[in-house]
Design a protein around this motif. Structure first.
Motif, mmCIF file in Angstrom:
data_model
loop_
_atom_site.group_PDB
_atom_site.id
_atom_site.type_symbol
_atom_site.label_atom_id
_atom_site.label_comp_id
_atom_site.label_asym_id
_atom_site.label_seq_id
_atom_site.Cartn_x
_atom_site.Cartn_y
_atom_site.Cartn_z
ATOM 1 N N ALA A 90 -26.217 -13.166 -2.325
ATOM 2 C CA ALA A 90 -26.772 -13.418 -3.566
ATOM 3 C C ALA A 90 -26.633 -12.702 -4.773
ATOM 4 N N ASN A 91 -25.715 -11.692 -4.746
ATOM 5 C CA ASN A 91 -25.402 -11.000 -5.746
ATOM 6 C C ASN A 91 -24.076 -11.025 -6.309
ATOM 7 N N GLY A 92 -23.315 -12.090 -6.043
ATOM 8 C CA GLY A 92 -22.089 -12.181 -6.598
ATOM 9 C C GLY A 92 -20.828 -11.547 -5.780
ATOM 10 N N PHE A 93 -21.064 -11.373 -4.524
ATOM 11 C CA PHE A 93 -20.064 -10.835 -3.563
ATOM 12 C C PHE A 93 -19.738 -11.845 -2.344
ATOM 13 N N ALA A 94 -20.108 -13.061 -2.542
ATOM 14 C CA ALA A 94 -20.166 -13.815 -1.361
ATOM 15 C C ALA A 94 -18.644 -13.908 -0.871
ATOM 16 N N GLU A 95 -17.483 -13.871 -1.798
ATOM 17 C CA GLU A 95 -16.075 -13.838 -1.086
ATOM 18 C C GLU A 95 -15.854 -12.494 -0.322
ATOM 19 N N ASN A 96 -16.619 -11.648 -0.271
ATOM 20 C CA ASN A 96 -16.497 -10.260 0.421
ATOM 21 C C ASN A 96 -17.266 -10.351 1.704
ATOM 22 N N VAL A 97 -18.036 -11.232 1.833
ATOM 23 C CA VAL A 97 -18.941 -11.182 3.179
ATOM 24 C C VAL A 97 -18.037 -11.999 4.361
ATOM 25 N N ILE A 98 -17.863 -11.085 5.640
ATOM 26 C CA ILE A 98 -17.568 -11.617 6.648
ATOM 27 C C ILE A 98 -18.271 -12.787 7.341
ATOM 28 N N ARG A 99 -17.768 -13.668 7.734
ATOM 29 C CA ARG A 99 -18.661 -15.172 8.293
ATOM 30 C C ARG A 99 -19.470 -14.315 9.685
ATOM 31 N N ASP A 100 -20.656 -14.582 9.622
ATOM 32 C CA ASP A 100 -21.687 -14.176 10.765
ATOM 33 C C ASP A 100 -22.422 -15.412 11.277
ATOM 34 N N TYR A 101 -23.104 -15.135 12.501
ATOM 35 C CA TYR A 101 -23.712 -16.055 13.381
ATOM 36 C C TYR A 101 -25.103 -15.299 13.768
ATOM 37 N N ALA A 102 -26.256 -16.135 13.838
ATOM 38 C CA ALA A 102 -27.254 -15.676 14.447
ATOM 39 C C ALA A 102 -27.479 -15.669 15.828
ATOM 40 N N HIS A 103 -26.721 -16.651 16.363
ATOM 41 C CA HIS A 103 -26.741 -16.856 17.746
ATOM 42 C C HIS A 103 -25.340 -17.118 18.505
ATOM 43 N N PRO A 104 -25.187 -16.978 19.828
ATOM 44 C CA PRO A 104 -23.943 -17.094 20.211
ATOM 45 C C PRO A 104 -23.198 -18.498 20.401
ATOM 46 N N TRP A 105 -24.361 -19.463 20.659
ATOM 47 C CA TRP A 105 -23.792 -20.951 20.545
ATOM 48 C C TRP A 105 -23.443 -21.492 19.110
ATOM 49 N N GLU A 106 -23.601 -20.799 18.030
ATOM 50 C CA GLU A 106 -23.038 -21.138 16.836
ATOM 51 C C GLU A 106 -21.705 -20.839 16.657
ATOM 52 N N VAL A 107 -20.981 -20.026 17.500
ATOM 53 C CA VAL A 107 -19.798 -19.600 17.401
ATOM 54 C C VAL A 107 -18.748 -20.565 17.875
ATOM 55 N N HIS A 108 -17.837 -20.837 17.200
ATOM 56 C CA HIS A 108 -16.585 -21.781 17.589
ATOM 57 C C HIS A 108 -15.267 -20.875 17.646
#
Length: 332
Positions: free
Chosen positions: A136-154
């Motif tokens: 939300a504050n301009g650092f999106a490119e520095n965020v590591i991709r994450d998931y709320a639940h294990p079934w979202e992970v591929h």
């Protein structure tokens, strides 16, 4: 402190407690010139950390007070320790949300209380909220991709991490879908790189005074770094001035949060992009323990010089600068 406050302290018995606690700092006779006091509240310091801080204070002509989490309900002792730091030309350095909130609620704003706003500390103690804040504050490119639940992970492997916590506790590496979700856990892409950077900094109201980096090189490119059991996996630790892109990122985060105090960020390179592992709104353990606390020494020295009026005490050394940091060249 006014005459009425002194009288109330005497009647309540607090004055006797204050005398007892002060005797533990400098003996039965209070020095005519009280040295600057550094009050640490809520930190999880080891014996090595305490020793490093005491050694720094001896060199710098200061006196430390350590109040661990067990003192959170002792309002009298916290008040004594904070007021002594503020009236002695010292600093108050809380850690984690609870200590920061106690100090912010009980004392008027004071630049010598070196802590970011409670809302900033709360956000960065929650890993998912940290990711949301960065996006939300301009650092999106520095965020590591994450998931709320294990079934979202591929794509595997991923880290299963507690949403809040420190020291690498309860973190595990998943190489396949475990098929069930644990409350309080989220899942984060494993950035494959065997080198992790820690950027340590000190800032005053959003202006960074000092940055310095430690790089940790591991034997594997996917690992769990913990305080106590990374031995055997850790290949090399080196100290250096921060690379320009890491320094810019730390400076930008400090400016955006109007950061006041000491902090550190954990970073991995993913190709040419910087990925933030964590943001810690507190004095970090590596700054205290690495090479006898020379990074911590410089952080506190810069803050003290900027926020207080340096003075000399007859029975204590004058305020000395921290020794120069010894750096070694790093390959990124």
């Amino acid at each position: 402190m006014g005459l009425l406050a002194h009288l109330l302290d005497y009647i309540s018995g607090r004055a006797a407690l204050y005398r007892k606690w002060e005797e533990g700092l400098w003996g039965k006779k209070r020095p005519g010139c009280v040295p600057p006091v550094l009050t640490f509240i809520g930190h999880s310091f080891s014996a090595t950390h305490v020793r490093s801080i005491r050694e720094y204070c001896t060199r710098a002509g200061m006196v430390p007070i350590f109040l661990s989490k067990r003192y959170f309900n002792d309002a009298v002792k916290i008040a004594w320790a904070v007021n002594l730091a503020l009236t002695s030309n010292g600093l108050v350095i809380p850690a984690y949300e609870t200590a920061t909130r106690i100090v912010a609620k009980s004392f008027a704003p004071n630049p010598k209380i070196v802590a970011p706003p409670v809302s900033v500390v709360r956000t960065f103690e929650n890993k998912r909220e940290t990711s949301a804040w960065l996006r939300a504050n301009g650092f999106a490119e520095n965020v590591i991709r994450d998931y709320a639940h294990p079934w979202e992970v591929h794509d595997y492997p991923v880290y299963a991490k507690p949403i809040s916590g420190s020291g690498g506790r309860s973190i595990s590496i998943l190489h396949k879908n475990i098929g069930r979700h644990k409350p309080g856990v989220f899942y984060q892409e494993a950035v494959r790189n065997n080198t992790e950077w820690g950027a340590h900094f000190a800032a005053v109201h959003g202006t960074v005074l000092f940055t310095h980096c430690i790089s940790l090189r591991f034997k594997e490119d996917v690992y769990v770094r913990r305080h106590k059991n990374t031995v055997g996996r850790l290949h090399k630790v080196e100290s250096s001035d921060c690379p320009a892109d890491i320094r810019r990122l730390a400076t930008a985060i400090a400016r955006k949060t109007v950061y006041h105090g000491i902090g550190c960020i954990g970073i991995k390179f993913q190709r040419s992009s910087l990925k933030l592992i964590e943001v810690n709104a507190r004095l970090c353990g590596m700054a205290v323990s690495y090479k006898s606390g020379e990074i911590m020494s410089e952080e506190i020295t810069r803050l003290h010089r900027n926020l207080t009026v340096s003075k000399h005490c007859e029975h204590f050394p004058s305020h000395l600068p921290a020794p120069p940091l010894k750096t070694s060249p790093l390959k990124t």
